[in-house]
Design a protein around this motif. Sequence first.
Motif, PDB file in Angstrom:
ATOM      1  N   SER A  78      40.784  46.333 127.330  1.00 55.79           N
ATOM      2  CA  SER A  78      40.713  44.862 127.414  1.00 55.79           C
ATOM      3  C   SER A  78      39.366  44.421 127.977  1.00 55.79           C
ATOM      4  O   SER A  78      38.779  43.442 127.513  1.00 55.79           O
ATOM      5  N   ARG A  79      38.842  45.179 128.966  1.00 52.73           N
ATOM      6  CA  ARG A  79      37.546  44.826 129.545  1.00 52.73           C
ATOM      7  C   ARG A  79      36.420  44.991 128.531  1.00 52.73           C
ATOM      8  O   ARG A  79      35.493  44.176 128.456  1.00 52.73           O
ATOM      9  N   VAL A  80      36.503  46.066 127.730  1.00 58.69           N
ATOM     10  CA  VAL A  80      35.456  46.294 126.724  1.00 58.69           C
ATOM     11  C   VAL A  80      35.494  45.201 125.660  1.00 58.69           C
ATOM     12  O   VAL A  80      34.447  44.721 125.205  1.00 58.69           O
ATOM     13  N   HIS A  81      36.703  44.783 125.240  1.00 62.25           N
ATOM     14  CA  HIS A  81      36.799  43.694 124.261  1.00 62.25           C
ATOM     15  C   HIS A  81      36.175  42.421 124.822  1.00 62.25           C
ATOM     16  O   HIS A  81      35.458  41.699 124.107  1.00 62.25           O
ATOM     17  N   MET A  84      32.457  42.943 124.712  1.00 60.14           N
ATOM     18  CA  MET A  84      31.937  42.858 123.349  1.00 60.14           C
ATOM     19  C   MET A  84      31.954  41.423 122.824  1.00 60.14           C
ATOM     20  O   MET A  84      31.104  41.040 122.015  1.00 60.14           O
ATOM     21  N   GLY A  85      32.926  40.640 123.279  1.00 56.59           N
ATOM     22  CA  GLY A  85      32.920  39.228 122.926  1.00 56.59           C
ATOM     23  C   GLY A  85      31.675  38.541 123.448  1.00 56.59           C
ATOM     24  O   GLY A  85      31.011  37.764 122.747  1.00 56.59           O
ATOM     25  N   TYR A  86      31.326  38.859 124.695  1.00 56.93           N
ATOM     26  CA  TYR A  86      30.128  38.305 125.325  1.00 56.93           C
ATOM     27  C   TYR A  86      28.869  38.749 124.581  1.00 56.93           C
ATOM     28  O   TYR A  86      27.988  37.940 124.271  1.00 56.93           O
ATOM     29  N   ILE A  87      28.783  40.057 124.280  1.00 51.92           N
ATOM     30  CA  ILE A  87      27.606  40.603 123.593  1.00 51.92           C
ATOM     31  C   ILE A  87      27.484  40.005 122.189  1.00 51.92           C
ATOM     32  O   ILE A  87      26.400  39.617 121.753  1.00 51.92           O
ATOM     33  N   PHE A 101      37.624  38.436 121.888  1.00 50.55           N
ATOM     34  CA  PHE A 101      38.337  37.737 122.960  1.00 50.55           C
ATOM     35  C   PHE A 101      39.836  37.669 122.657  1.00 50.55           C
ATOM     36  O   PHE A 101      40.670  37.830 123.545  1.00 50.55           O
ATOM     37  N   GLN A 102      40.169  37.452 121.387  1.00 46.64           N
ATOM     38  CA  GLN A 102      41.587  37.412 121.022  1.00 46.64           C
ATOM     39  C   GLN A 102      42.246  38.777 121.228  1.00 46.64           C
ATOM     40  O   GLN A 102      43.405  38.858 121.669  1.00 46.64           O
ATOM     41  N   ALA A 103      41.513  39.838 120.949  1.00 50.36           N
ATOM     42  CA  ALA A 103      42.054  41.184 121.176  1.00 50.36           C
ATOM     43  C   ALA A 103      42.277  41.426 122.664  1.00 50.36           C
ATOM     44  O   ALA A 103      43.313  41.984 123.071  1.00 50.36           O
ATOM     45  N   ALA A 104      41.324  41.009 123.495  1.00 51.84           N
ATOM     46  CA  ALA A 104      41.470  41.163 124.945  1.00 51.84           C
ATOM     47  C   ALA A 104      42.683  40.389 125.450  1.00 51.84           C
ATOM     48  O   ALA A 104      43.467  40.882 126.272  1.00 51.84           O
ATOM     49  N   ILE A 105      42.847  39.163 124.947  1.00 50.23           N
ATOM     50  CA  ILE A 105      43.982  38.321 125.362  1.00 50.23           C
ATOM     51  C   ILE A 105      45.299  38.983 124.973  1.00 50.23           C
ATOM     52  O   ILE A 105      46.261  39.009 125.752  1.00 50.23           O
ATOM     53  N   HIS A 106      45.354  39.539 123.772  1.00 48.34           N
ATOM     54  CA  HIS A 106      46.584  40.191 123.299  1.00 48.34           C
ATOM     55  C   HIS A 106      46.963  41.361 124.202  1.00 48.34           C
ATOM     56  O   HIS A 106      48.128  41.501 124.606  1.00 48.34           O
ATOM     57  N   ILE A 107      45.986  42.213 124.543  1.00 46.36           N
ATOM     58  CA  ILE A 107      46.271  43.381 125.392  1.00 46.36           C
ATOM     59  C   ILE A 107      46.720  42.925 126.780  1.00 46.36           C
ATOM     60  O   ILE A 107      47.711  43.442 127.325  1.00 46.36           O
ATOM     61  N   ARG A 120      41.488  34.149 132.012  1.00 44.76           N
ATOM     62  CA  ARG A 120      40.026  34.188 132.031  1.00 44.76           C
ATOM     63  C   ARG A 120      39.484  34.397 130.615  1.00 44.76           C
ATOM     64  O   ARG A 120      38.536  33.721 130.192  1.00 44.76           O
ATOM     65  N   GLN A 121      40.085  35.310 129.871  1.00 47.56           N
ATOM     66  CA  GLN A 121      39.632  35.560 128.502  1.00 47.56           C
ATOM     67  C   GLN A 121      39.939  34.372 127.591  1.00 47.56           C
ATOM     68  O   GLN A 121      39.175  34.061 126.679  1.00 47.56           O
ATOM     69  N   GLN A 122      41.060  33.691 127.847  1.00 45.89           N
ATOM     70  CA  GLN A 122      41.382  32.498 127.059  1.00 45.89           C
ATOM     71  C   GLN A 122      40.350  31.404 127.300  1.00 45.89           C
ATOM     72  O   GLN A 122      39.991  30.652 126.391  1.00 45.89           O
ATOM     73  N   ARG A 123      39.879  31.311 128.544  1.00 44.77           N
ATOM     74  CA  ARG A 123      38.828  30.326 128.836  1.00 44.77           C
ATOM     75  C   ARG A 123      37.558  30.665 128.052  1.00 44.77           C
ATOM     76  O   ARG A 123      36.908  29.778 127.492  1.00 44.77           O
TER      77      ARG A 123
END
Length: 756
Positions: A78-81, A84-87, A101-107, A120-123
């Motif tokens: 989740s942290r890597v997703h 990667m969203g940021y990058i 970001f959607q993948a991170a939110i799902h996990i 935080r990821q949803q924001r």
Amino acid sequence: MSYQFTQIEQLIARGCHSEALKALEVVLRIDPDPTYWDCCSPAGSTLVGDSRSWNEIAKLGESLLRLFGESKAKPELSRVHGLMGYISLRLGSIHQAEAHFQAAIHILTWDLDDLPQSLRQQRRLAIVLKNRGLFHQARFEMERTIGLADQHGIERESLANRLNLSIVLLKMGRLSEASVVLGQLDQLAGLTTDTRYRVRIHLVRANYLRITGHPAQALELLLPALQTTLEEQYTREEAITLEYTGDCYLAQKDYRKALEHYERAMKIAEAAAPEGDVIPEVCHRMGETFIRLGDPNTAILLCERGFRVARALGDRYEECATHRVYAMAHRAAGNPKKALRIIDEGIDLGRQYEIPYELGRALTWAGETRLQELGPDEQAHGRQQLWEARAIFERMGLLPWVRSVDRLLGFESQSEATLDQPNTSAVDNLGDLDRGALRFGIVTCNRKVREAVEILQSVAPSQIPVLITGESGVGKELLAQALHQMGPRRKEPFVPVNCGAISVNLLDSEFFGHERGAFTGAVSSREGLLASSHKGTLFLDEVGELPSQVQAALLRVLETGELRAVGRDDVRKIELRIVAATNTRLEDLVDRGLFRQDLFYRLNGIRVTIPPLREREEDIRALFRYFWSQATTTAKKRLTIEDGVETVLCAYDWPGNVRELRHEIARVVALAPDTSLVRGESFLPQIQRKDIASLRRDRERRDEMAEERLQILSALRAHRGNKAEAARSLGGMKRTTLIYKIERLGIRPDEYQVRE
């Protein structure tokens, strides 16, 4: 501790994947528990100063994503997703960023049940949507996140998302809603010790003040905020504060001071993020300042740079804003045709992504520019654009801009409906109140009524006929008057006519006028209603009651523009706008032969429908407060209302609509002693013995009866009044049952009989 890329690669090679992830987060300054995160302006170190470095980082992130995916280490994945969203966003890959970001939110939501990290990821996802110009989706995500954060007491996310929501609402042109959120932020700011968030709240508040025409008040917030950013070394906030301060000086026409602040903001932005989101914002602002100072060529270069960065980031708002300045620069450089092509592209972009403030500014400049052209077609196009801009600013409640557009159109500015007047201050705290409509006396928080007002504002410059439908008492004439005031005919007469109140014997004389001696009793000449409406607006209330002979004559006047008074042989040319209103379905009258089909098509140019008051509970509350304040002020009484009165009023179905509500309030105020407490039983004596639940059941029964009445009428009309055939078409109903229902529902023969 600083990590070079080779060190991170070595950690991955040795299988120290978690340490490599942590090292990469340090390089990007993506703290596992950040106090601030912004999608387009990394505060990263010099290690990531160019696109090559970012591509190398992306490769490292992809390696970690594959490794953690294979090991099914969900927290790290989740942290890597998120990383990667940021990058991806930093590299301009907006869609990839959204997917990560959607993948991170799902996990985080379904696998780890980690609500704080998920929020935080949803924001972050909402910020991505905002920068893509998807403001409605961004708003939905932010409001949903705020609800969850409030519910679970996660104060940091509640504050951060409200801050982002206020920015989105400003970009959407929802100024009244943004003001409400800013009020909530002011309260939350008192509960946080985070100086950075307080500065950001002041920045958004200052931007709101500047947009609403108060640059001096905005400067009072910005100058102390600038000092705080310098003391605390908040680099990004310092750049934005300088940018907004420059905006205020630009609004005050102090171009040298504006340029000085923009240049300082640009220097900071270039050092921190040369491809970040602050760059296009400052570029077009500096460009406009250079145009004012007589250097359009520099402005062109700045705008081109701003376009490149904004498009790479997918920032539709700044792309739209840059079009206006780019067009201004080309016109100032001696290329007016190219300038108009550029501004029209910006206008299309503003419409596509629903960016009302920048769209209104672009339309205003385009309209003003086209009015200076020699060709009549260009001038007509310019006036149309100015009217569209005026409608936008009216809806946003930006009265200074409305007055500015009025001057360009050659009209004196309308008097403002100031919110400190007794009758309007009572509704000032209603967040959904349409303040643009309030200027015309229309008090509404209802979406359908707001949409009707927006339609009227859009067609106000044209001559197309308008048909307003709705039950008796909903305010059709008020909307017709508003349409008249919105358009270029506002200085000409508005002539209302109740078509059902004129004597049949005098209809020709009333509508078309007559000469002296034209008939018995015509002792003097008289100008008819149509002639009185010349160059103005004729409002035909209850147009369905017009007799057939007048319908034919009226149709000819509308088609030819020629009018002949009774007793005269010559014709007179007239030019007017027709606005008609009815509480019946004209299509049914056409089917029954009671209304001319050709006249119906002529009147039905644009149709707006006003829902009954019983379907607008939010308007019952707003109108009650408005009329109550108005009535008590007129009566010079100080009255207190018992709690729960509004709830009772909302449960009643108001068959007389707004008219009945207003008269009921006037009656209660007239009977109440001064300084007394007005209780619920003072209202609506006919329902005193009923509780709220029974009132709502009564309303539901009446709605069911209205629906049944409509079905029976449709069946009777379809079978030309034959009750046996109509009964069979209603599910095999008996004829005697149908007759009973006709009597119970009060259906008259003239409602369904067809004229042969």
